[in-house]
Structures are given as C-alpha cells and as structure tokens.
Design a protein around this motif. Structure first.
Motif, short mmCIF file in Angstrom:
data_model
loop_
_atom_site.label_atom_id
_atom_site.label_comp_id
_atom_site.label_asym_id
_atom_site.label_seq_id
_atom_site.Cartn_x
_atom_site.Cartn_y
_atom_site.Cartn_z
N SER A 1 5.63 1.62 -8.76
CA SER A 1 4.94 2.78 -8.18
C SER A 1 3.44 2.54 -8.11
O SER A 1 2.78 2.98 -7.17
CB SER A 1 5.26 4.08 -8.94
N ILE A 2 2.89 1.80 -9.06
CA ILE A 2 1.45 1.48 -8.99
C ILE A 2 1.18 0.56 -7.79
O ILE A 2 0.26 0.78 -7.01
CB ILE A 2 0.99 0.83 -10.31
N LEU A 3 2.07 -0.43 -7.60
CA LEU A 3 1.94 -1.34 -6.45
C LEU A 3 2.02 -0.54 -5.16
O LEU A 3 1.22 -0.75 -4.23
CB LEU A 3 3.06 -2.38 -6.51
N GLY A 4 2.96 0.40 -5.10
CA GLY A 4 3.12 1.24 -3.92
C GLY A 4 1.84 2.02 -3.62
O GLY A 4 1.42 2.13 -2.46
N MET A 5 1.21 2.50 -4.68
CA MET A 5 -0.02 3.27 -4.51
C MET A 5 -1.12 2.39 -3.89
O MET A 5 -1.78 2.79 -2.93
CB MET A 5 -0.50 3.74 -5.88
N PHE A 6 -1.27 1.19 -4.43
CA PHE A 6 -2.30 0.29 -3.90
C PHE A 6 -2.01 -0.10 -2.45
O PHE A 6 -2.92 -0.14 -1.62
CB PHE A 6 -2.43 -0.96 -4.79
N LEU A 7 -0.73 -0.36 -2.17
CA LEU A 7 -0.38 -0.75 -0.80
C LEU A 7 -0.65 0.40 0.17
O LEU A 7 -1.15 0.18 1.28
CB LEU A 7 1.10 -1.14 -0.74
N ALA A 8 -0.36 1.62 -0.26
CA ALA A 8 -0.60 2.78 0.59
C ALA A 8 -2.10 2.93 0.85
O ALA A 8 -2.53 3.20 1.98
CB ALA A 8 -0.04 4.04 -0.07
N LEU A 9 -2.88 2.70 -0.19
CA LEU A 9 -4.35 2.76 -0.04
C LEU A 9 -4.83 1.72 0.96
O LEU A 9 -5.62 2.02 1.87
CB LEU A 9 -5.02 2.50 -1.39
N ALA A 10 -4.33 0.49 0.81
CA ALA A 10 -4.74 -0.60 1.70
C ALA A 10 -4.31 -0.29 3.12
O ALA A 10 -5.10 -0.48 4.07
CB ALA A 10 -4.11 -1.92 1.22
N ALA A 11 -3.08 0.22 3.28
CA ALA A 11 -2.59 0.52 4.62
C ALA A 11 -3.42 1.65 5.25
O ALA A 11 -3.75 1.60 6.44
CB ALA A 11 -1.12 0.91 4.56
N GLY A 12 -3.80 2.64 4.45
CA GLY A 12 -4.62 3.75 4.93
C GLY A 12 -5.98 3.27 5.42
O GLY A 12 -6.46 3.65 6.49
N SER A 13 -6.59 2.36 4.63
CA SER A 13 -7.90 1.82 5.01
C SER A 13 -7.78 1.03 6.31
O SER A 13 -8.64 1.13 7.19
CB SER A 13 -8.45 0.88 3.93
N LEU A 14 -6.71 0.26 6.42
CA LEU A 14 -6.49 -0.53 7.64
C LEU A 14 -6.35 0.40 8.85
O LEU A 14 -6.90 0.13 9.92
CB LEU A 14 -5.23 -1.38 7.48
N PHE A 15 -5.65 1.49 8.64
CA PHE A 15 -5.46 2.46 9.72
C PHE A 15 -6.80 3.01 10.20
O PHE A 15 -7.08 3.03 11.40
CB PHE A 15 -4.55 3.58 9.23
N ILE A 16 -7.64 3.42 9.27
CA ILE A 16 -8.95 3.97 9.64
C ILE A 16 -9.79 2.91 10.36
O ILE A 16 -10.39 3.17 11.41
CB ILE A 16 -9.69 4.48 8.38
N TYR A 17 -9.76 1.69 9.83
CA TYR A 17 -10.51 0.59 10.45
C TYR A 17 -10.04 0.37 11.88
O TYR A 17 -10.85 0.27 12.81
CB TYR A 17 -10.31 -0.68 9.60
#
Ligand code: UDP
Ligand code: MG
Length: 323
Positions: A245-261
C-alpha cells in the motif's frame, strides 16, 4: 495427551516424529540408523523414547514397511496413517497430536538429518531449552535450493520477529509446552519451525550435519516450494500488504505529477504523439505491479477462506500401535 499423563511410569519422555511420503527406498536404511542411535540416547540420558511415524498418503510400500516396523519394535514404534497426502507440516502436526513425550524431536525420513544428531538435541532440551533450532553445516542440496533458501531466510528475518539462522532444517527439538501451543493454533497452512519459535522462551541453536538424500528425490516440486514459502511469509507477517500500500501511494503520487506535467505541456506545446513506447513500458510496468498486488491480496484471502471453512486439516485413517 497431557503433560501429567506423559510423565507417568512407562510413558516415553522423548518422542521422535517423522513424516513419510513415498520413502520406501530409504526407510530400511533409516530404521538401521535410527534405532541404534535412539537406543544409545535412551541409555545415555536414562529415558524412554518412542518413534511416531506419520505416513502422509504414500503411494508406494512405505505404509506396509511402517506396519512391519511397528510389529518388530512395538515397544517404541507407532505409525499414524493418513488417508491421503496432506503435506509435511500437517504430517508433523499429526505426529504432535500422537506424541506422548515431554520432549519432541522432528526428523526427515530421507536421512538428510542424521539420526545421530538426536543426542545433541536431547542434550539441549534436557538442559532446559524449550526450542532447539538447527543450522545445517555444509548443506547438501541443489544450488538453487540453497540460494532460494538463503533469500527467504533474509526476507523472513526482515518482515517478522523471528530470528533463526536456518529456518528450513526440520531436525528440531520442542518442549511439550511448545508442541501443545502449536497444536492449539489450528492453522490450515503453517510452517511449524517458525510457529514453534514464536512461543519459545529459552530457544537455542546448534550446528548439525546435513547429508544427501539417501534414496529417491525431493518430494517438493517447485510449485510446492513456492507455496510453502508463501505460507511462511503470509503466515507470520502482514508487512507485504503494508509495503504494497505504501508503494501504491508513491506510484499514485508519481502518476499524478506526470499527469499535471503532461497537461501543462499539452497547453504550452499542443498535441504530441511521441513517446508511445514509453507509454507502453510504463503501462506494462504498472499492470505488472497491480497484478502482483492483486495476487498478494489473494494469497491472504485464500488463507482466510481455507481457515473459515474449518475443514479437518488432515484425515487419519489408522493408527498402528501395540494394543
Ligand atoms: N514429506 C511428507 N509429505 C509431503 C512431502 C514430504 O511427509 O508432501 C516428508 C518426506 O517424506 C521427508 C520430509 O517430509 O521425510 C522432507 O521431504 P523432502 O526430503 O522431500 O524435502 P526436502 O529435503 O527436499 O526439503
Ligand atoms: Mg529431504
């Protein structure tokens, strides 16, 4: 059997529990070494012993050979016959149920654990250690098994509170108290050396010899080995789920940043079509991670399912013993 009964006159103090699955080719060699070793232990420590064989649904002559052995040495031998194959750990569990001694030692039937080592284990148990772990010096298994086992030892050490040098060696000594606690657990899938360790108050570890299998081949297929290791990891820790679940959280954060970029780029530079393969790579990677996570959750759910059905963990067909 309660501790009180076991200490009555005529009851053995030491029980040896041996799971047997299709070991016909090696059983005679085991008998030839086991009984002299045990007779020596009995004289040295002035105790009585018993051997509890558990036939785990063998399809060869093993059951017949065990029956003959019970006839030859009825004073010290009993055999529990399973209806079908329930696995090594369930066979040991049944052995625990029928063992009467204050001290219980488990041993493999293939002579990979030298019976002569029972002496050293008994010594530690009599000295007050309630759990005697073992470290296989010069382990005689395939390179793959040794490598995988070392990796699993390391992983288990990190995610559980169990500190054992060599978790896989089944030549182990337990006090009656630990065996009774292990039996109370009623787990459908378990790893007995680790479970026993969690109850130990005065554990110790000794070095033991390890030999090549006397006859036949390992009864564990790669699939069964993987299953057994899942039992070890999921049975003693929920850390894999937490890590996920921690990994999932980090991946979601990374994916969110990529989306904004990408959104910002879309407005600044207009539509872009390059990077399709990067997208594939990223997608496949994320699908892989998701499937792994799903499988991991499934491992826990499958175990919960097996546990809640409360089916018998093993079915005993007959117990052969002196009448
Ligand atoms: N065994 C068992 N049931 C099984 C598989 C193995 O009772 O389903 C017994 C087997 O007869 C032996 C011990 O467990 O006495 C260890 O098995 P094996 O030597 O095949 O395992 P390995 O040494 O390769 O880990
Ligand atoms: Mg073996």
């Amino acid at each position: 059997m309660t501790a009180n009964l076991a200490s009555q006159a005529g009851q053995p103090q030491l029980s040896i529990v041996i799971p047997v699955y299709n070991e016909a080719d090696g059983l005679q060699a085991l008998f030839d070494r086991l009984y002299p070793a045990l007779d020596a232990v009995a004289i040295k420590y002035k105790l009585q012993y018993e051997v509890v064989f558990v036939n785990d649904g063998s399809k060869d002559r093993s059951a017949g050979m065990l029956a003959t052995q019970v006839e030859l040495r009825p004073d010290v031998t009993r055999a529990v016959l399973f209806q079908s194959n329930f696995g090594q750990h369930m066979a040991i569990m049944a052995g625990f149920e029928y063992a009467r001694g204050q001290y219980i030692i488990t041993l493999d039937a293939d002579l990979q654990n030298p019976p002569e080592e029972i002496d050293a284990l008994t010594h530690e148990l009599l000295n007050g250690h309630d759990y005697v772990g073992t470290i296989r010096a010069n382990r005689r298994d395939t390179f793959f098994r040794k490598f995988a086992s070392r990796a699993m030892n390391g992983l288990r050490q990190k995610i559980t509170h169990i500190t054992m040098t060599d978790q896989g060696c089944m030549l182990r000594g337990y006090s009656r108290r630990i065996v009774d606690l292990v039996r109370q657990c009623n787990e459908s899938n378990t790893f007995i050396p680790a479970l026993g360790y969690t109850f130990a108050s005065n554990p110790t570890e000794i070095n033991v010899k390890h030999e090549e299998r006397f006859a036949g081949e390992s009864k564990y297929s790669l699939y069964q080995l993987i299953r057994l290791n899942f039992d070890l990891v999921t049975g003693f820790s929920v850390m894999p789920l937490q890590i996920f679940s921690i990994l999932g959280m980090f991946l979601a954060l990374a994916a969110g940043s990529l989306f904004i970029y990408l959104l910002v780029r879309r407005f600044l530079l207009g539509a872009e079509v390059e990077g399709v393969f990067t997208l594939f790579a990223l997608t496949f990677f994320l699908i892989g991670v998701m499937l792994f996570g799903l499988g991991l959750v499934g491992e826990y759910i499958g175990r919960i399912y097996q546990q809640v059905r409360e089916r018998p963990r093993y079915v005993v067909q007959t117990v052969l013993e002196k009448s």
